[in-house]
Design a protein around this motif. Structure first.
Motif, PDB file in Angstrom:
ATOM      1  N   THR A 148      29.943  45.476  73.280  1.00 57.00           N
ATOM      2  CA  THR A 148      31.080  46.170  72.670  1.00 57.00           C
ATOM      3  C   THR A 148      30.868  46.167  71.151  1.00 57.00           C
ATOM      4  O   THR A 148      29.929  45.549  70.630  1.00 57.00           O
ATOM      5  CB  THR A 148      32.400  45.464  72.983  1.00 57.00           C
ATOM      6  OG1 THR A 148      32.382  44.173  72.318  1.00 57.00           O
ATOM      7  CG2 THR A 148      32.575  45.256  74.485  1.00 57.00           C
ATOM      8  N   LEU A 149      31.781  46.820  70.451  1.00 57.72           N
ATOM      9  CA  LEU A 149      31.686  46.858  68.987  1.00 57.72           C
ATOM     10  C   LEU A 149      31.661  45.446  68.405  1.00 57.72           C
ATOM     11  O   LEU A 149      30.825  45.117  67.563  1.00 57.72           O
ATOM     12  CB  LEU A 149      32.864  47.639  68.416  1.00 57.72           C
ATOM     13  CG  LEU A 149      32.934  47.704  66.889  1.00 57.72           C
ATOM     14  CD1 LEU A 149      31.807  48.556  66.338  1.00 57.72           C
ATOM     15  CD2 LEU A 149      34.295  48.245  66.449  1.00 57.72           C
ATOM     16  N   VAL A 150      32.562  44.582  68.859  1.00 60.01           N
ATOM     17  CA  VAL A 150      32.634  43.212  68.337  1.00 60.01           C
ATOM     18  C   VAL A 150      31.342  42.454  68.636  1.00 60.01           C
ATOM     19  O   VAL A 150      30.805  41.747  67.770  1.00 60.01           O
ATOM     20  CB  VAL A 150      33.852  42.483  68.940  1.00 60.01           C
ATOM     21  CG1 VAL A 150      33.763  40.986  68.712  1.00 60.01           C
ATOM     22  CG2 VAL A 150      35.142  43.038  68.337  1.00 60.01           C
ATOM     23  N   ASP A 151      30.826  42.611  69.847  1.00 60.12           N
ATOM     24  CA  ASP A 151      29.584  41.916  70.206  1.00 60.12           C
ATOM     25  C   ASP A 151      28.436  42.311  69.279  1.00 60.12           C
ATOM     26  O   ASP A 151      27.699  41.459  68.784  1.00 60.12           O
ATOM     27  CB  ASP A 151      29.190  42.255  71.653  1.00 60.12           C
ATOM     28  CG  ASP A 151      30.163  41.690  72.662  1.00 60.12           C
ATOM     29  OD1 ASP A 151      30.427  40.479  72.619  1.00 60.12           O
ATOM     30  OD2 ASP A 151      30.656  42.470  73.495  1.00 60.12           O
ATOM     31  N   VAL A 152      28.271  43.601  69.075  1.00 62.56           N
ATOM     32  CA  VAL A 152      27.098  44.053  68.314  1.00 62.56           C
ATOM     33  C   VAL A 152      27.209  43.672  66.842  1.00 62.56           C
ATOM     34  O   VAL A 152      26.209  43.329  66.202  1.00 62.56           O
ATOM     35  CB  VAL A 152      26.866  45.573  68.504  1.00 62.56           C
ATOM     36  CG1 VAL A 152      27.952  46.393  67.833  1.00 62.56           C
ATOM     37  CG2 VAL A 152      25.493  45.971  67.978  1.00 62.56           C
ATOM     38  N   ILE A 153      28.406  43.689  66.299  1.00 65.56           N
ATOM     39  CA  ILE A 153      28.557  43.251  64.903  1.00 65.56           C
ATOM     40  C   ILE A 153      28.169  41.775  64.779  1.00 65.56           C
ATOM     41  O   ILE A 153      27.427  41.390  63.869  1.00 65.56           O
ATOM     42  CB  ILE A 153      30.001  43.476  64.415  1.00 65.56           C
ATOM     43  CG1 ILE A 153      30.289  44.973  64.278  1.00 65.56           C
ATOM     44  CG2 ILE A 153      30.222  42.784  63.061  1.00 65.56           C
ATOM     45  CD1 ILE A 153      31.754  45.284  63.991  1.00 65.56           C
TER      46      ILE A 153
END
Length: 259
Positions: A148-153
């Motif tokens: 997800t966005l949070v994971d990749v950041i």
């Protein structure tokens, strides 16, 4: 599971350095926010820098509207570039990587500091020393390259390695939005694109980079590199592959992949 950002950073660091996959953080830590993710990224990068790596620049990700729509956001993300991530020659070793993919980018190299929420494209041009064809190697540490966005950041925007071509150019030598790119894998055309795929023009990516850094009290410092974002989709590579990337008017990068 209770949130402890330093503990999560420890976990990510272990998987990054051991080149082993992990399950998505968002499946196990309820309530992680985008700001939490950037803090995890910062804490993880500090561990590398405590061991001698230097911060040499920044990378932008999700710089195409299609990629932003795929994760439900309307702005790019960024990650750190460390000295230990830079390839000195166009040879990519699989050591320390899980399932790498490569993508062509335009890199900016800066002679002046850039900071603040109101930076403009004009400010970026005035601060730029040169532009350079580049390749970024992305390698998500999550299972199946799924996040997800949070994971990749938190995972440093998947950044793993990068290479800058030997030849640099004046930032005024080309219309960077019109620079065409052809990426071949073992002689076959794998991807094509143009600089306009990066937020309409790579300079806009740098503007966004500065504005995002400002929110976190950071800046682009003299001598730093910024990878502005993938011009095409990234492609998977394996030992024995040769990737040839032709940047119209700006030369060719030939990247060999080894064990």
């Amino acid at each position: 599971m209770a949130l402890s950002l330093p503990s999560i950073a420890d976990e990510l660091y272990r998987h990054q350095t051991a080149a082993t996959e992990l399950k998505k953080l968002t499946l196990r830590y309820e309530g992680l926010t985008v700001d939490d993710a950037y803090e995890i990224q910062r804490l993880t990068m500090q561990k590398y820098m405590a061991e001698g790596a230097r911060l040499v620049g920044w990378k932008m990700g999700l710089t195409s509207k299609a990629k932003q729509r795929s994760v439900g956001v309307d702005e790019p993300i960024f990650g750190h570039l460390l000295s230990t991530m830079e390839l000195e020659r166009p040879v990519l070793s699989m050591q320390g990587l899980i399932h790498p993919r490569v993508e062509p980018e335009i890199a900016f190299v800066f002679r002046s500091r850039l900071e603040g929420p109101n930076v403009t494209a004009r400010d970026v041009w005035l601060a730029t020393e040169c532009v350079v064809p580049a390749v970024e190697v992305i390698d998500s540490r999550y299972e199946n390259f799924s996040f997800t966005l949070v994971d990749v950041i938190a995972d440093n925007a998947s950044s793993a390695r990068f290479y800058l071509a030997d030849q640099a150019y004046s930032p005024y030598a080309f219309r960077l939005d019109e620079v065409g790119v052809v990426m071949r894998l073992n002689g076959d055309v794998a991807q094509t694109g143009a600089g306009a795929a990066v937020l309409g023009h790579p300079v806009r990516s740098v503007v966004e980079q500065v504005r995002m850094l400002t929110r976190f009290g950071a800046a682009i410092e003299p001598g730093m590199v910024v990878l502005t974002g993938g011009i095409t989709e990234a492609i998977y590579v394996h030992p024995g592959d040769r990737v040839e990337i032709a940047f119209a008017g700006m030369g060719v990068i030939e990247l060999d992949v080894i064990e």
